[in-house]
Design a protein around this motif. Structure first.
Motif: not given
Length: 137
Positions: A111-122
């Motif tokens: 979950g944390a990795a997906l959130i982090g990835f989403g924010h990096i892409k954002n």
């Protein structure tokens, strides 16, 4: 311009908090085995730590990802971050009872990795193609 700075700060904050979650989930068991006296510190209480992280990361993530979606219209970023938030919330709320200790750690890290990835892409999309939001009349 002020909105861009605020959104960048929100994305970076969410990335940092998500990283703290991963580090906590992966290193806490090792630290507690090596230094059992640290169990008295509240920060190593998994359930409280996860709840504190949720109070921090969920509002920041929703804010930054929602505004990012309004500007960039990237459905993949929105879905990735939302799935990450859902997994992290489920891991924190259901935790040991449903997933077991190992399952909770795995779910929290995913979950944390997906959130982090989403924010990096954002953040990346915002830097490459930022256009101020303009309301239509």
């Amino acid at each position: 311009m002020m909105l861009k700075k605020l959104l960048t700060f929100a994305d970076r904050s969410a990335i940092t908090i998500s990283t703290l979650c991963v580090v906590h989930c992966l290193l806490s068991p090792i630290i507690l085995i090596a230094l059992p006296t640290l169990t008295s510190f509240a920060i190593f209480d998994d359930e409280h730590f996860h709840i504190w992280l949720l109070y921090a990361v969920v509002p920041i993530s929703v804010f930054a990802i929602a505004f990012g979606y309004v500007h960039q219209r990237s459905l993949s970023v929105l879905v990735t971050a939302l799935i990450g938030i859902i997994i992290l919330v489920l891991a924190a709320v259901l935790g040991h009872d449903v997933f077991g200790e190992t399952g909770e750690v795995i779910a929290s890290v995913i979950g944390a990795a997906l959130i982090g990835f989403g924010h990096i892409k954002n953040l990346s999309l915002r830097k490459s193609n930022y256009q101020p939001y303009q309301a239509t009349s």
